[in-house]
Design a protein around this motif. Structure first.
Motif, PDB file in Angstrom:
ATOM      1  N   UNK A  53      -1.922  11.043 -14.273  1.00  0.00           N
ATOM      2  CA  UNK A  53      -1.547   9.817 -14.994  1.00  0.00           C
ATOM      3  C   UNK A  53      -1.535   8.633 -14.035  1.00  0.00           C
ATOM      4  N   UNK A  54      -0.926   8.830 -12.848  1.00  0.00           N
ATOM      5  CA  UNK A  54      -0.814   7.752 -11.864  1.00  0.00           C
ATOM      6  C   UNK A  54      -2.192   7.213 -11.479  1.00  0.00           C
ATOM      7  N   UNK A  55      -3.199   8.104 -11.433  1.00  0.00           N
ATOM      8  CA  UNK A  55      -4.534   7.710 -10.998  1.00  0.00           C
ATOM      9  C   UNK A  55      -5.493   7.577 -12.188  1.00  0.00           C
ATOM     10  N   UNK A  56      -4.921   7.171 -13.319  1.00  0.00           N
ATOM     11  CA  UNK A  56      -5.680   6.835 -14.532  1.00  0.00           C
ATOM     12  C   UNK A  56      -6.661   7.924 -14.941  1.00  0.00           C
ATOM     13  N   UNK A  63      -6.661   6.697  -2.121  1.00  0.00           N
ATOM     14  CA  UNK A  63      -7.210   7.221  -0.867  1.00  0.00           C
ATOM     15  C   UNK A  63      -6.469   8.510  -0.512  1.00  0.00           C
ATOM     16  N   UNK A  64      -7.061   9.356   0.355  1.00  0.00           N
ATOM     17  CA  UNK A  64      -6.356  10.570   0.781  1.00  0.00           C
ATOM     18  C   UNK A  64      -4.983  10.268   1.376  1.00  0.00           C
ATOM     19  N   UNK A  65      -4.892   9.209   2.156  1.00  0.00           N
ATOM     20  CA  UNK A  65      -3.616   8.853   2.776  1.00  0.00           C
ATOM     21  C   UNK A  65      -2.568   8.461   1.730  1.00  0.00           C
ATOM     22  N   UNK A  66      -2.995   7.697   0.727  1.00  0.00           N
ATOM     23  CA  UNK A  66      -2.064   7.255  -0.316  1.00  0.00           C
ATOM     24  C   UNK A  66      -1.593   8.422  -1.182  1.00  0.00           C
ATOM     25  N   UNK A  67      -2.540   9.225  -1.684  1.00  0.00           N
ATOM     26  CA  UNK A  67      -2.139  10.288  -2.611  1.00  0.00           C
ATOM     27  C   UNK A  67      -1.363  11.389  -1.905  1.00  0.00           C
ATOM     28  N   UNK A  68      -1.683  11.668  -0.646  1.00  0.00           N
ATOM     29  CA  UNK A  68      -0.945  12.702   0.089  1.00  0.00           C
ATOM     30  C   UNK A  68       0.507  12.283   0.260  1.00  0.00           C
ATOM     31  N   UNK A  69       0.737  11.074   0.707  1.00  0.00           N
ATOM     32  CA  UNK A  69       2.097  10.580   0.917  1.00  0.00           C
ATOM     33  C   UNK A  69       2.862  10.515  -0.394  1.00  0.00           C
ATOM     34  N   UNK A  70       2.235   9.973  -1.452  1.00  0.00           N
ATOM     35  CA  UNK A  70       2.916   9.862  -2.744  1.00  0.00           C
ATOM     36  C   UNK A  70       3.267  11.237  -3.306  1.00  0.00           C
TER      37      UNK A  70
END
Length: 159
Positions: A53-56, A63-70
């Motif tokens: 849902x978050x990524x539509x 990005x890998x960095x964003x989704x990994x941390x989130x």
């Protein structure tokens, strides 16, 4: 009644592998399953974290960095981790399963009937709090089963 939510759930499962690269759309069967689960849990007052849902639904991959941390932060903040491990295995979901078990989160596995799963997924209940729900193709009761499993897991969580 307080303004406090019922609890927090991270709902995970295969993602990139079920998005058509030509259209950027997530497979409709899987999207409908995720939406039904999210809608049910939302309606019961849970805060639901979900990358799909978050990524539509595949239209706006982070990005890998964003989704990994989130994902890590949201799993850390959740009371319960609910996931389709994927058959074939979803590498990202398996990383999330490792995080959830290492963080001591109750886990609800949604396993496809007659599918093969990694030995460590099938044996995770020996080292973690795992509930297994068997998913059938047109299981109309899936949302009810997940709701019950999440409610039981959250009630065992101490504040």
């Amino acid at each position: 009644m307080t303004n406090k939510s019922t609890g927090t759930v991270f709902l995970g499962g295969p993602f990139k592998g079920i998005v058509d690269p030509a259209t950027g759309e997530m497979d409709k069967r899987y999207r409908c399953r995720f939406e039904a689960l999210i809608d049910r849990l939302d309606s019961e007052g849970y805060v639901v974290h979900n990358a799909h849902r978050r990524e539509s639904w595949g239209a706006a991959f982070l990005t890998p960095e964003e989704c990994t941390r989130l994902d890590f932060d949201e799993i850390s903040a959740s009371d319960v981790f609910v996931a389709f491990p994927g058959a074939p295995a979803s590498p990202g979901t398996h990383v999330e399963i490792g995080w959830a078990s290492a963080l001591g989160k109750p886990i609800v596995f949604l396993l496809e009937q007659d599918a093969e799963y990694a030995l460590l997924v099938r044996g995770l209940h020996t080292v973690a709090n795992v509930t297994v729900i068997t998913v059938e193709d047109d299981d109309l009761e899936l949302a009810e089963q997940v709701s019950l499993a999440v409610r039981e897991a959250v009630s065992g969580v101490t504040a």
